[in-house]
Design an enzyme around this catalytic site. Structure first.
Site, mmCIF file in Angstrom:
data_model
loop_
_atom_site.group_PDB
_atom_site.id
_atom_site.type_symbol
_atom_site.label_atom_id
_atom_site.label_comp_id
_atom_site.label_asym_id
_atom_site.label_seq_id
_atom_site.Cartn_x
_atom_site.Cartn_y
_atom_site.Cartn_z
ATOM 1 N N LYS A 1 -3.272 1.069 -1.109
ATOM 2 C CA LYS A 1 -3.884 -0.220 -0.749
ATOM 3 C C LYS A 1 -3.649 -0.571 0.721
ATOM 4 O O LYS A 1 -4.593 -0.985 1.412
ATOM 5 C CB LYS A 1 -3.291 -1.295 -1.660
ATOM 6 C CG LYS A 1 -4.061 -2.573 -1.727
ATOM 7 C CD LYS A 1 -3.465 -3.468 -2.831
ATOM 8 C CE LYS A 1 -1.953 -3.395 -2.766
ATOM 9 N NZ LYS A 1 -1.239 -4.200 -3.716
ATOM 10 N N ARG B 1 1.914 -7.663 5.094
ATOM 11 C CA ARG B 1 3.339 -7.935 4.863
ATOM 12 C C ARG B 1 4.219 -6.983 5.678
ATOM 13 O O ARG B 1 3.793 -5.889 6.030
ATOM 14 C CB ARG B 1 3.668 -7.739 3.386
ATOM 15 C CG ARG B 1 3.147 -8.870 2.515
ATOM 16 C CD ARG B 1 3.329 -8.528 1.061
ATOM 17 N NE ARG B 1 2.460 -7.415 0.700
ATOM 18 C CZ ARG B 1 2.529 -6.738 -0.424
ATOM 19 N NH1 ARG B 1 3.448 -7.051 -1.323
ATOM 20 N NH2 ARG B 1 1.704 -5.756 -0.685
ATOM 21 N N PHE C 1 -8.509 11.174 -2.819
ATOM 22 C CA PHE C 1 -7.320 12.027 -2.686
ATOM 23 C C PHE C 1 -7.782 13.486 -2.698
ATOM 24 O O PHE C 1 -8.856 13.804 -3.226
ATOM 25 C CB PHE C 1 -6.349 11.774 -3.845
ATOM 26 C CG PHE C 1 -5.367 10.662 -3.585
ATOM 27 C CD1 PHE C 1 -5.808 9.369 -3.351
ATOM 28 C CD2 PHE C 1 -3.996 10.895 -3.572
ATOM 29 C CE1 PHE C 1 -4.912 8.340 -3.110
ATOM 30 C CE2 PHE C 1 -3.084 9.868 -3.335
ATOM 31 C CZ PHE C 1 -3.542 8.592 -3.108
ATOM 32 N N TRP D 1 -7.162 7.800 5.193
ATOM 33 C CA TRP D 1 -5.860 8.467 5.282
ATOM 34 C C TRP D 1 -6.003 9.773 6.061
ATOM 35 O O TRP D 1 -5.229 10.047 6.960
ATOM 36 C CB TRP D 1 -5.335 8.730 3.858
ATOM 37 C CG TRP D 1 -3.931 9.240 3.814
ATOM 38 C CD1 TRP D 1 -2.795 8.498 3.775
ATOM 39 C CD2 TRP D 1 -3.511 10.605 3.806
ATOM 40 N NE1 TRP D 1 -1.684 9.315 3.752
ATOM 41 C CE2 TRP D 1 -2.105 10.617 3.775
ATOM 42 C CE3 TRP D 1 -4.199 11.838 3.836
ATOM 43 C CZ2 TRP D 1 -1.352 11.795 3.762
ATOM 44 C CZ3 TRP D 1 -3.458 13.021 3.825
ATOM 45 C CH2 TRP D 1 -2.039 12.978 3.781
ATOM 46 N N ALA E 1 6.210 -9.759 -5.017
ATOM 47 C CA ALA E 1 4.917 -10.054 -5.621
ATOM 48 C C ALA E 1 5.036 -10.438 -7.094
ATOM 49 O O ALA E 1 4.040 -10.675 -7.750
ATOM 50 C CB ALA E 1 3.984 -8.868 -5.457
ATOM 51 N N THR F 1 -2.970 1.478 3.125
ATOM 52 C CA THR F 1 -3.704 2.467 3.911
ATOM 53 C C THR F 1 -5.176 2.066 4.029
ATOM 54 O O THR F 1 -5.759 2.126 5.112
ATOM 55 C CB THR F 1 -3.546 3.855 3.245
ATOM 56 O OG1 THR F 1 -2.149 4.147 3.157
ATOM 57 C CG2 THR F 1 -4.240 4.934 4.043
ATOM 58 N N LYS G 1 11.186 4.349 -1.151
ATOM 59 C CA LYS G 1 9.929 4.334 -0.418
ATOM 60 C C LYS G 1 9.953 5.107 0.896
ATOM 61 O O LYS G 1 8.980 5.749 1.256
ATOM 62 C CB LYS G 1 9.524 2.884 -0.125
ATOM 63 C CG LYS G 1 8.863 2.188 -1.306
ATOM 64 C CD LYS G 1 8.261 0.873 -0.832
ATOM 65 C CE LYS G 1 7.158 0.381 -1.745
ATOM 66 N NZ LYS G 1 6.597 -0.885 -1.254
ATOM 67 N N PHE H 1 0.679 -5.614 -5.443
ATOM 68 C CA PHE H 1 0.386 -5.088 -6.786
ATOM 69 C C PHE H 1 -1.124 -5.055 -7.065
ATOM 70 O O PHE H 1 -1.921 -4.896 -6.155
ATOM 71 C CB PHE H 1 1.107 -5.919 -7.856
ATOM 72 C CG PHE H 1 2.609 -5.768 -7.842
ATOM 73 C CD1 PHE H 1 3.219 -4.540 -7.583
ATOM 74 C CD2 PHE H 1 3.437 -6.861 -8.104
ATOM 75 C CE1 PHE H 1 4.608 -4.398 -7.594
ATOM 76 C CE2 PHE H 1 4.825 -6.723 -8.114
ATOM 77 C CZ PHE H 1 5.406 -5.495 -7.854
#
Lengths: 555, 555
Positions: free
Chosen positions: A71, A94, A381, A409, A273, A73, A105, A301
């Site tokens: 999201k 954020r 992807f 991406w 969130a 990205t 992460k 989310f």
């Protein structure tokens, strides 16, 4: 294949004053934090409120799965793509929390050729906003315990203190602790615990405050606990809102950075969130709206949690609701919603993809009730098969859902042009906006509307504790506040194992938590962990500086 | 009478790049944090090591009393006075800790017309160094508990963990806690506690590290505890020194600011002066030595603690020992050493002044054993009577101690010219330097020399626990390290109620603490509180932002 940090380190950045100058901001308007980061000065922030607001695009997603959606990205890549197509665009995002960066992460600043830079700084201390929040939060904690220790003039009940402590760390050992041991010089023993800083009510406050005065009023209104006569006590009863405002005065100012392609981005604030509203600050979004023709922003989310909160909690503090909503989906995640296991994701599977589509179509229909257009961004992807991509596009077309393939991406702004073309016509339209509920509704009505529209639930049940709390809130007049739902993000229901589009379910609220300063009531539909733990092999194991002083291990 | 913050806010600051330019530093050499603060870039720091070192003046004091001495004020004022007299001078100072600022102190950036600016920023989050230390320290804490939780491959004994947690807050409730409650998902319950961040070994390490590699090596060498076979375990056994270095890479760079009169000041690092060495960073002092003809720096508490540690722990990492030492004394404090009560301080009392002089003369004689000249700065307070001032000057002259009246708090650089004239001739001399002890001495010999020379004690006794520890340290080869004495600052002895110049006393070491990464052994002569508490009326009660956004309540 280059890693995210290699791509980032291979990019050449413009001085942040140059990025600011292109937005019409003078050097005086930027408080530099090194050459590539700057806070926008407070007087400039206040002046910019007078300017007209541009268009606003909200990026959200289907329910997240272990397959990943990308999201952030897509948010970054869409803005780069809009700029590349000649539309002056800014990002409002954020900022990452250090705990998850050190834990699972390893970073959170986009990925591939859609990143905000300098990613090393953004992922580590950045401009110190999180640390200012940690300081302010724990200063209040210390002042509360000190009040009790120094005579407890307010008769605060040590067993009913509503204010925990925080650290921007993943540390399960601090979830439940006993403090004040070692005799009277160390205060009074009591049960307490640490949350992660992004779960602090002060983070939610910082992200909703319009200006310093509003910040101070919200801080003053934080509930700290109850006295022994069962009356609520607030920060204003301790009279320390001034010191707390002082500690947050710089953190209130949005941070300006840039993407790999020089798109200006305000990266500011990062409330949880679940027990908070999960979007960047009101001030950052408002400032971007004033500075750019188009602002692309993101909510945490899936759409059921993040977008709903954006629309019901944040929008009332903005000049406008989103002009369009982009819903990010991936073939992989939809297949997981359709029932495929993570191990089998690499296999083409049209059946599970079609089954999983129900999750996407629910979110589109739900968001459409707001009156704003919804566009699906199919985030490609590497392993997606041509047949899968074709099927998803056909399913969308059959349902009259606008859809566009994005490859930002891998390809940067080139990879987002289809999304730009699909999105732009919708930005020209002016439509009415309808939130999920009216804040004036009866509290239970608000809950029902939210659960029915955003989750597709049949209704809401209150556990006995929640029912008792609601009664108390109604007596205090607190039920006029909006709802911040803390539900599993992995399912539309309150059962994380139910992917896709669960049917015939109700939502059970176990408990409420008042966020009196932030101005919402958290409704807990399930267990919410407010202090994460570290995994067996934390990302921290693989980080460091090489012999040339280059950072490695962030991604 | 204007307050410190009013004087500060009435001063006009030069852009920090201008201050840097006057030092021969280009804009690229400064990483700006807003217009008036900057970190010196790492490549510049490394380059500056090649330049010749200027003169170094160490400012220390008699044993502190509740009357106050004004050591930082004299340090800043002396540098301003030297610059006003045409001698290119810089300051190297510690940075304040937020805990005491919110608690009793309300600020620590000098006072009156001898302040470093912007005092609001320096006293609050500054450039985030303290917060980076808090993050790095607690990340290590979380990694230790996570190691135990995830299988404990190192067999770390949870009851022998040597690494606590920290916050930059005064919070007595966190001194002794129990963590890991709530069942196995929250880890293993154990006793723990929080220190204030400035007491972290990582702060001492940051302040002694010569460069990033040295920082990483020292972090790797931190003792984290013992395994069940009684073997010491270090950060390098967890293999997380890379991530910790990453978290501290920006905090390692000294912060450039300015005084009211534009004197450049490096304000960087602030280790506790009892369980750590109490001076600003080696990198800041070294950088100032390269940039200025004269550097004025300061050490914590009185000369027995701060100056001794500067000379025995910090000097081995500097290119030179101080060329001269300035000992700050006040009439008020000497009268308290002579036995007057705080309530009677306003009364002229030549008798207690003469009695208290013994404290001053001990420090001068003790410091003189190093071979470096010692000059007394008599820091004038409003209530000092002419007879008292005359008496003190006569006592100094009779003892052949150079003395100069300073009034920098009230008069700025004008008020320090007598001190400049007295000091300058001593800077021209070249003399040998003798530390209090040789680091190669037997450990007990080091302790004895230190206590006899710095404190005037007859000798040192080890409590049984300390004797046992010393045996362990000798077996491990750790007794080759210098000593960091944790003793009351209020007396030359280990009894805080003995002012003046106590006679016929011995020092008892209760316990040792190894600071294996920092590279010293803490010797505890009495109880040391490593987490302060808040007073009944914390300074935080009186802080805030006024309607114009101006900060009030810091001083």
């Amino acid at each position: 294949m280059e890693t995210d940090i290699q791509i980032a380190q291979g990019s050449s950045l413009k001085p942040i004053v140059e990025i600011a100058a292109a937005l019409g901001l003078s050097e005086d308007a930027i408080e530099q934090y090194g050459p590539y980061k700057g806070k926008i000065s407070y007087p400039t922030l206040m002046e910019l409120k007078q300017k007209e607001a541009g268009k606003l695009v909200l990026v959200t997603a289907i329910n997240p799965t272990p397959a990943g959606e990308g999201k952030s990205t897509v948010t970054i890549g869409l803005a780069d793509s809009l700029n590349a197509a000649g539309h002056q665009t800014m990002i409002a995002l954020r900022e990452p929390s250090l705990g998850p960066v050190m834990g699972l992460k390893g970073g959170a600043a986009g990925g591939g050729y859609a990143q905000v830079l300098p990613m090393e700084d953004i992922n580590l201390h950045f401009t110190g906003d999180m640390h200012a929040l940690t300081s302010a939060h724990n200063t209040l904690s210390a002042l509360i315990d000190n009040h009790i220790h120094q005579g407890n003039a307010l008769d605060l009940d040590p067993s009913r203190i509503a204010w925990k402590r925080v650290l921007d760390i993943n540390d399960r050992s601090l979830r439940q602790i006993v403090t004040g041991l070692g005799g009277p010089i160390n205060g009074q023993p009591r049960e307490d615990g640490f949350d992660i800083t992004v779960a602090s009510e002060m983070m939610a406050i910082l992200c909703l405050a319009r200006d310093l005065q509003d910040l101070q009023e919200r801080l003053a209104n934080i509930l700290i606990g109850y006295n022994r006569a069962d009356q609520p006590l607030f920060v204003k009863d301790l009279e320390v809102q001034g010191a707390l405002t002082l500690l947050l005065k710089d953190a209130l100012k949005p941070n300006l950075v840039q993407t790999i392609y020089g798109t200006p981005a305000l990266v500011h604030g990062g409330p949880f969130a679940n027990i908070a509203h999960g979007c960047n600050s009101v001030l950052a979004t408002e400032t971007a709206l004033s500075l750019a023709d188009i602002t692309v922003t993101e909510a945490g989310f899936g759409a059921d949690l993040g977008a709903e909160k954006f629309l019901d909690i944040k929008v009332p503090h903005l000049r406008k609701a989103p002009d369009a909503i982009v819903l990010v989906a991936t073939i992989r995640a939809l297949k997981m919603h359709g029932g495929i296991s993570k191990a089998d994701l690499a296999q083409e599977d049209l059946g599970t993809l079609e089954a999983g589509f129900a999750n996407l179509s629910h979110h589109v229909n739900s968001l459409a009730t707001t009156g704003r257009p919804v566009i699906v961004a199919l985030n490609r992807f590497a392993g997606d098969s041509p047949a899968e991509l074709t099927l998803l596009q056909e399913l969308c077309q059959a349902a009259a859902i606008p859809v566009a393939l994005t490859e930002v991406w891998e390809k940067g702004p080139q990879g987002g042009q289809e999304l730009v073309k699909t999105l732009l016509p919708y930005l020209a339209e002016e439509k009415d906006f309808t939130p999920y509920y009216q804040v004036e509704d009866q509290f239970l009505t608000k809950l029902e509307k939210l659960a029915q529209k955003a989750y597709g639930a049949q209704g809401v049940d209150l556990a006995p504790k929640a029912a008792k709390q609601l009664n108390h809130f109604q007596n205090q007049g607190w039920d006029q506040l909006p709802i911040c739902m803390a539900k599993t993000p992995y399912s539309l229901s309150d059962n994380p194992s139910l992917g896709g589009r669960p049917q015939n379910f109700r939502i059970t609220i176990r408990e409420f938590q008042l966020r009196h300063g932030a101005g919402f009531i958290v409704a807990l539909a399930g267990n919410v962990l407010t202090m994460p733990g570290l995994p067996k092999e934390p990302a921290a194991f693989h980080m460091g500086l090489d012999a040339d002083g280059q950072v490695f291990g962030l991604f």
